[in-house]
Design an enzyme around this catalytic site. Sequence first.
Site, mmCIF file in Angstrom:
data_model
loop_
_atom_site.group_PDB
_atom_site.id
_atom_site.type_symbol
_atom_site.label_atom_id
_atom_site.label_comp_id
_atom_site.label_asym_id
_atom_site.label_seq_id
_atom_site.Cartn_x
_atom_site.Cartn_y
_atom_site.Cartn_z
ATOM 1 N N CYS A 174 -38.206 30.578 24.348
ATOM 2 C CA CYS A 174 -36.974 31.047 23.720
ATOM 3 C C CYS A 174 -35.812 30.102 23.990
ATOM 4 O O CYS A 174 -34.963 29.895 23.116
ATOM 5 C CB CYS A 174 -36.638 32.458 24.192
ATOM 6 S SG CYS A 174 -36.566 32.674 25.992
ATOM 7 N N HIS B 100 -34.758 36.019 29.133
ATOM 8 C CA HIS B 100 -34.808 35.869 27.678
ATOM 9 C C HIS B 100 -33.552 35.116 27.253
ATOM 10 O O HIS B 100 -32.548 35.103 27.984
ATOM 11 C CB HIS B 100 -34.891 37.229 26.994
ATOM 12 C CG HIS B 100 -35.177 37.162 25.527
ATOM 13 N ND1 HIS B 100 -36.141 36.330 24.988
ATOM 14 C CD2 HIS B 100 -34.618 37.806 24.456
ATOM 15 C CE1 HIS B 100 -36.168 36.481 23.677
ATOM 16 N NE2 HIS B 100 -35.255 37.358 23.327
ATOM 17 N N ASP C 242 -32.051 36.520 17.621
ATOM 18 C CA ASP C 242 -33.122 36.764 18.591
ATOM 19 C C ASP C 242 -34.441 36.548 17.861
ATOM 20 O O ASP C 242 -34.885 37.399 17.090
ATOM 21 C CB ASP C 242 -33.026 38.191 19.136
ATOM 22 C CG ASP C 242 -34.071 38.483 20.203
ATOM 23 O OD1 ASP C 242 -34.953 37.634 20.429
ATOM 24 O OD2 ASP C 242 -34.011 39.579 20.808
#
Length: 215
Positions: A18, A65, A81
């Site tokens: 991510c 994250h 996201d």
Amino acid sequence: MSQEISHFPKDKYTPYYCEENILLLCQSDPSIYAVFISTEDEKTLLFHQRAGQKNMFSMVLWDYHVVALREKSEGNFIVYDYDSMLGLENDFAEWFQHTVLFPTFLEGPGAESMRAFMDNIRFRLVKGQDFVDHFASDRSHMLDAQGNFLKPPPLWDCPRGAKATCDTNLNHFRMMNPLENEDDIVVPGEILNIQELMQRFQNKEEDEGQNDNDQ
């Protein structure tokens, strides 16, 4: 309703990396923020995540994250996201409610422990250009004891920003307790709790609507 952004190279999206997906987004639009989400003990419970599709409420206990925030109009923010089941792009309030604050709407066994996870979450807010300039990763966090990748890595070279002082500082970006930093590596970013992040990015349209209802 969520929308897809046109300037992200979708063919370069890499699951489980991510931070590098958001880095690419910051390279294409340095005006956005990169947001690292974690806790001091690296147990971050988030909901409606694609990696948790087989779990109740699609929840995942991440060690960390990374998402992005962009101002779509004055005082109104959207979240990117890439791992969300809500879609790639959502208004901040919608994403925050269904991804971070979701335990507040639950009742029954387990709800209280979920809320305890939520209360410990912290956010490192990094300006996009600062992230591009300072971030570095050798992807060693994705290697097993034998040196094999746990998940296939991105196809591009390991990133190292022009102002990075080492080959990897990912752990420093995701570190939410600066007192644990035992070396001289310093990375940019402001650490916020849930209330502080909500106050910073609460949409003006929602605030104005709330004020109208209070009158």
